[in-house]
Design a protein around this motif. Structure first.
Motif, mmCIF file in Angstrom:
data_model
loop_
_atom_site.group_PDB
_atom_site.id
_atom_site.type_symbol
_atom_site.label_atom_id
_atom_site.label_comp_id
_atom_site.label_asym_id
_atom_site.label_seq_id
_atom_site.Cartn_x
_atom_site.Cartn_y
_atom_site.Cartn_z
ATOM 1 N N ASN A 49 47.184 50.710 44.751
ATOM 2 C CA ASN A 49 46.000 50.967 43.929
ATOM 3 C C ASN A 49 45.809 52.467 43.712
ATOM 4 O O ASN A 49 45.405 52.909 42.628
ATOM 5 C CB ASN A 49 44.757 50.369 44.584
ATOM 6 C CG ASN A 49 44.712 48.852 44.498
ATOM 7 O OD1 ASN A 49 45.386 48.247 43.668
ATOM 8 N ND2 ASN A 49 43.930 48.227 45.356
ATOM 9 N N ARG B 174 46.489 56.677 35.915
ATOM 10 C CA ARG B 174 45.401 56.587 34.925
ATOM 11 C C ARG B 174 44.728 57.940 34.711
ATOM 12 O O ARG B 174 44.472 58.346 33.572
ATOM 13 C CB ARG B 174 44.348 55.557 35.362
ATOM 14 C CG ARG B 174 44.811 54.124 35.321
ATOM 15 C CD ARG B 174 43.638 53.165 35.364
ATOM 16 N NE ARG B 174 42.719 53.392 36.474
ATOM 17 C CZ ARG B 174 42.885 52.941 37.707
ATOM 18 N NH1 ARG B 174 43.982 52.261 38.030
ATOM 19 N NH2 ARG B 174 41.976 53.170 38.644
ATOM 20 N N ASP C 229 38.131 51.187 40.676
ATOM 21 C CA ASP C 229 37.065 51.062 39.689
ATOM 22 C C ASP C 229 36.969 52.272 38.772
ATOM 23 O O ASP C 229 36.048 52.364 37.948
ATOM 24 C CB ASP C 229 35.721 50.858 40.398
ATOM 25 C CG ASP C 229 35.682 49.559 41.186
ATOM 26 O OD1 ASP C 229 36.128 48.529 40.645
ATOM 27 O OD2 ASP C 229 35.207 49.570 42.340
ATOM 28 N N PRO D 71 39.404 51.470 34.891
ATOM 29 C CA PRO D 71 40.548 50.549 34.996
ATOM 30 C C PRO D 71 41.071 50.126 33.631
ATOM 31 O O PRO D 71 40.320 50.016 32.659
ATOM 32 C CB PRO D 71 39.965 49.362 35.770
ATOM 33 C CG PRO D 71 38.489 49.418 35.490
ATOM 34 C CD PRO D 71 38.143 50.872 35.380
ATOM 35 N N ASP D 72 42.365 49.905 33.556
ATOM 36 C CA ASP D 72 43.003 49.443 32.318
ATOM 37 C C ASP D 72 42.737 47.964 32.077
ATOM 38 O O ASP D 72 42.820 47.485 30.946
ATOM 39 C CB ASP D 72 44.514 49.668 32.376
ATOM 40 C CG ASP D 72 44.868 51.140 32.461
ATOM 41 O OD1 ASP D 72 44.168 51.949 31.828
ATOM 42 O OD2 ASP D 72 45.837 51.469 33.170
ATOM 43 N N THR D 73 42.482 47.248 33.139
ATOM 44 C CA THR D 73 42.229 45.815 33.091
ATOM 45 C C THR D 73 40.942 45.545 33.853
ATOM 46 O O THR D 73 40.418 46.435 34.540
ATOM 47 C CB THR D 73 43.396 45.035 33.730
ATOM 48 O OG1 THR D 73 43.570 45.493 35.080
ATOM 49 C CG2 THR D 73 44.690 45.252 32.956
ATOM 50 N N PRO D 74 40.384 44.332 33.768
ATOM 51 C CA PRO D 74 39.167 44.038 34.528
ATOM 52 C C PRO D 74 39.348 44.365 36.006
ATOM 53 O O PRO D 74 40.441 44.201 36.562
ATOM 54 C CB PRO D 74 38.976 42.533 34.305
ATOM 55 C CG PRO D 74 39.622 42.280 32.983
ATOM 56 C CD PRO D 74 40.800 43.194 32.922
ATOM 57 N N PRO E 87 39.765 44.369 39.887
ATOM 58 C CA PRO E 87 40.392 43.290 40.654
ATOM 59 C C PRO E 87 39.380 42.512 41.479
ATOM 60 O O PRO E 87 38.375 43.059 41.928
ATOM 61 C CB PRO E 87 41.375 44.039 41.563
ATOM 62 C CG PRO E 87 40.807 45.411 41.670
ATOM 63 C CD PRO E 87 40.163 45.692 40.350
#
Length: 274
Positions: free
Chosen positions: A56, A63, A248, A251-254, A256
């Motif tokens: 992570n 990012r 958090d 994030p590129d996606t929702p 986790p």
């Protein structure tokens, strides 16, 4: 967890675990030895979610570098405690956005220097310097730094998962003093990326700190609490979304679900502008 606290040396001690090589193993790399793997297994017994945490954290680094290069137009990066080269290093991410981006990697582990120079030898806009990351004056005046970085223009200084390698001190080697010293040398409009290992669980904080001190021969600082990390950002403009668990951070996606989050300890920090 990249190592950055030990004094420079050209000897590679494979019998004493290295934080850089331990991090490499946690990311699935092959540049590690039996001592590193044994230490990682001991670490996982105290904090079982450590491997997830490492991955992570690596995703956060990717990012935040992309955001700096793409959204803020940053072209210069100094990566303190960079660790062993992995997939999608800082220069690879930044130079995909702008080929003119320049990156200086700093680490005190001699194996990082050896692998870094091999990896970067054909990239004229990057350099790796073997140095204690606390030696700010030596780093900023190094010939390779002066070749690549114009300190009259904005720079992104990265301290990603490394300040926990530094012990608390009452002198210029204290982590807070280091951050203030680096910030004072950067041009207005520069950026600081800072995160470190934290835990609300005293058993994890004390257990990991004790283990890492023992297995690395004292090349370790302390697992801290989130509020302690805020002191690093005094006087800076903390950018959205603030200081958070790095999973958090934009994030590129929702975000986790709980099953895909580190639970024993987390990487806590964010991005700030000077």
């Amino acid at each position: 967890m990249a190592r950055g606290a030990n004094p420079p040396t050209h000897a590679i001690d494979v019998t004493t675990p290295s934080v850089a090589r331990m991090y490499d193993w946690l990311l699935g790399g092959v540049e590690n030895y039996d001592s590193d793997r044994t230490a990682c297994q001991d670490l996982l017994r105290i904090a079982p979610s450590t491997q997830l945490l490492a991955r992570n954290n690596r995703a956060f680094l990717q990012r935040v570098v992309r955001v700096l290069a793409e959204e803020y137009g940053v072209e210069q990066f100094v990566d303190h405690g960079s660790g062993l080269p992995s997939q999608d290093n800082v220069h690879q991410i930044a130079q995909r956005i702008n080929p003119d981006c320049r990156v200086v990697y700093i680490d005190s582990d001699p194996i990082v220097l050896a692998h870094g120079r091999t990896t970067l030898q054909e990239n004229k806009n990057t350099a790796v310097i073997q140095a204690d990351m606390r030696n700010t004056d030596a780093i900023f005046t190094h010939a390779e730094t002066r070749r690549l970085i114009d300190f009259e223009r904005p720079v992104a200084a990265l301290f990603v998962s490394v300040l926990h390698c530094l012990e608390d001190r009452d002198d210029e080697h204290d982590p807070v003093a280091l951050i203030k010293r680096v910030a004072a040398k950067l041009a207005p409009g520069s950026f600081m990326v800072i995160c470190q290992l934290v835990s609300d669980n005293a058993r994890v904080r004390d257990g990991v700190t004790q283990l890492m001190h023992q297995c690395t021969g004292g090349m370790w600082g302390r697992v801290r609490e989130p509020e302690e990390v805020r002191a690093y950002f005094d006087g800076m403009e903390i950018l959205d979304p603030g200081l958070v668990d790095v999973v958090d951070w934009r994030p590129d996606t929702p975000p986790p679900p709980p099953a895909q989050r580190a639970t024993d300890w987390i990487e806590w920090g964010g991005l700030a502008r000077l």
